[in-house]
Design an enzyme around this catalytic site. Sequence first.
Site, PDB file in Angstrom:
ATOM      1  N   ASP A 108     -30.062   9.083  -1.317  1.00 35.79           N
ATOM      2  CA  ASP A 108     -30.812   8.454  -2.411  1.00 35.79           C
ATOM      3  C   ASP A 108     -30.437   8.943  -3.823  1.00 35.79           C
ATOM      4  O   ASP A 108     -31.322   9.252  -4.633  1.00 35.79           O
ATOM      5  CB  ASP A 108     -32.317   8.657  -2.202  1.00 35.79           C
ATOM      6  CG  ASP A 108     -32.821   8.043  -0.905  1.00 35.79           C
ATOM      7  OD1 ASP A 108     -32.021   7.415  -0.189  1.00 35.79           O
ATOM      8  OD2 ASP A 108     -34.018   8.210  -0.600  1.00 35.79           O
ATOM      9  N   ASP A 133     -32.558   4.064  -1.025  1.00 35.05           N
ATOM     10  CA  ASP A 133     -33.928   3.572  -1.002  1.00 35.05           C
ATOM     11  C   ASP A 133     -33.898   2.123  -1.491  1.00 35.05           C
ATOM     12  O   ASP A 133     -33.336   1.849  -2.556  1.00 35.05           O
ATOM     13  CB  ASP A 133     -34.794   4.436  -1.934  1.00 35.05           C
ATOM     14  CG  ASP A 133     -36.059   4.923  -1.275  1.00 35.05           C
ATOM     15  OD1 ASP A 133     -36.132   4.940  -0.030  1.00 35.05           O
ATOM     16  OD2 ASP A 133     -36.991   5.320  -2.004  1.00 35.05           O
ATOM     17  N   HIS A 148     -36.576  -0.839  -1.640  1.00 37.94           N
ATOM     18  CA  HIS A 148     -37.916  -1.359  -1.391  1.00 37.94           C
ATOM     19  C   HIS A 148     -38.105  -2.785  -1.907  1.00 37.94           C
ATOM     20  O   HIS A 148     -37.642  -3.112  -3.014  1.00 37.94           O
ATOM     21  CB  HIS A 148     -38.965  -0.489  -2.099  1.00 37.94           C
ATOM     22  CG  HIS A 148     -39.030   0.918  -1.598  1.00 37.94           C
ATOM     23  ND1 HIS A 148     -39.209   1.233  -0.275  1.00 37.94           N
ATOM     24  CD2 HIS A 148     -38.948   2.109  -2.256  1.00 37.94           C
ATOM     25  CE1 HIS A 148     -39.246   2.545  -0.137  1.00 37.94           C
ATOM     26  NE2 HIS A 148     -39.072   3.104  -1.327  1.00 37.94           N
ATOM     27  N   HIS A 182     -44.282  -2.912  -2.125  1.00 45.29           N
ATOM     28  CA  HIS A 182     -44.174  -2.042  -0.955  1.00 45.29           C
ATOM     29  C   HIS A 182     -45.455  -1.230  -0.771  1.00 45.29           C
ATOM     30  O   HIS A 182     -46.107  -0.834  -1.736  1.00 45.29           O
ATOM     31  CB  HIS A 182     -42.978  -1.095  -1.107  1.00 45.29           C
ATOM     32  CG  HIS A 182     -42.613  -0.387   0.151  1.00 45.29           C
ATOM     33  ND1 HIS A 182     -43.093   0.863   0.465  1.00 45.29           N
ATOM     34  CD2 HIS A 182     -41.824  -0.763   1.198  1.00 45.29           C
ATOM     35  CE1 HIS A 182     -42.607   1.230   1.650  1.00 45.29           C
ATOM     36  NE2 HIS A 182     -41.833   0.259   2.108  1.00 45.29           N
ATOM     37  N   HIS A 229     -40.602   2.112  -7.388  1.00 44.59           N
ATOM     38  CA  HIS A 229     -39.259   2.665  -7.585  1.00 44.59           C
ATOM     39  C   HIS A 229     -38.281   2.030  -6.613  1.00 44.59           C
ATOM     40  O   HIS A 229     -38.665   1.527  -5.560  1.00 44.59           O
ATOM     41  CB  HIS A 229     -39.267   4.188  -7.378  1.00 44.59           C
ATOM     42  CG  HIS A 229     -39.564   4.603  -5.969  1.00 44.59           C
ATOM     43  ND1 HIS A 229     -40.847   4.600  -5.441  1.00 44.59           N
ATOM     44  CD2 HIS A 229     -38.754   5.011  -4.950  1.00 44.59           C
ATOM     45  CE1 HIS A 229     -40.816   4.992  -4.179  1.00 44.59           C
ATOM     46  NE2 HIS A 229     -39.548   5.240  -3.852  1.00 44.59           N
ATOM     47  N   LYS A 236     -32.780   1.960   3.393  1.00 47.63           N
ATOM     48  CA  LYS A 236     -34.041   2.292   4.053  1.00 47.63           C
ATOM     49  C   LYS A 236     -35.217   1.917   3.164  1.00 47.63           C
ATOM     50  O   LYS A 236     -35.055   1.735   1.950  1.00 47.63           O
ATOM     51  CB  LYS A 236     -34.093   3.777   4.403  1.00 47.63           C
ATOM     52  CG  LYS A 236     -33.961   4.727   3.212  1.00 47.63           C
ATOM     53  CD  LYS A 236     -33.803   6.158   3.681  1.00 47.63           C
ATOM     54  CE  LYS A 236     -33.762   7.139   2.515  1.00 47.63           C
ATOM     55  NZ  LYS A 236     -35.031   7.263   1.799  1.00 47.63           N
ATOM     56  N   CYS A 249     -37.060  13.161   1.004  1.00 42.34           N
ATOM     57  CA  CYS A 249     -36.083  12.414   1.809  1.00 42.34           C
ATOM     58  C   CYS A 249     -34.932  13.267   2.328  1.00 42.34           C
ATOM     59  O   CYS A 249     -34.463  13.066   3.456  1.00 42.34           O
ATOM     60  CB  CYS A 249     -35.558  11.226   1.015  1.00 42.34           C
ATOM     61  SG  CYS A 249     -36.852  10.011   0.633  1.00 42.34           S
TER      62      CYS A 249
END
Length: 217
Positions: free
Chosen positions: A15, A55, A57, A61, A90, A115, A164
């Site tokens: 990330d 990341d 999203h 989310h 984010h 992810k 993470c």
Amino acid sequence: MSHILSSHAALIIVDVQPDFMPGGALACHEGDAIVPGIDELLRSRIFRHVLATQDWHPRGHISFASSHPGRVPFEQIDLYGQPQTLWPDHCVQGTPGAELHPAIDWSPLDAVIRKGSDPGVDSYSGFRENHGPAGARPSTGLAGWLRERGVEEVFVCGLARDVCVLWTAQDAVELGFRAHLLWDLSRPVTLDTDAATRTTLLTQGITITEASELRRE
């Protein structure tokens, strides 16, 4: 202490995205400080296998505080029987803040694991989502990718060290890989967590090392 890298080692960069940098939507402490070192490590091509997680999203989310009226970022709620930190919006899909950091030459990457795409489940680890049916956490496919290529140990770096990156290293061990965390190429959301992170890593058999200690077999 030097770490001799075999052909069975992989680098996982977690990330490293603008939203986690100072000035970003969810800034990590000195998150931008790791960018030159990661770029240098990639250019060295010391690892045979290199992956990045991203990341990714959707808007709205479930982990976003904005999705829960009356709640504020960094508040905790109960979600699926587990504590869930609510984050600022984010790494929203398709936004500049969600891209892999543009100051890094990503050309040595073998694959990118996205992810956090399920709107109803958070995903800290690069290996598995946080929750799943009957307690089984759905796989991202990363473990299978590594096993197919004979990878036995992983070196993890990126953001954030206390979330993470930590979860990725922990899952690596649980799934049968030897795991190391590159401390100098990771940063936490807040420095207050570093002592606890170190204790957790050492307790679970995850080695703490630095990029300067890596050597090719």
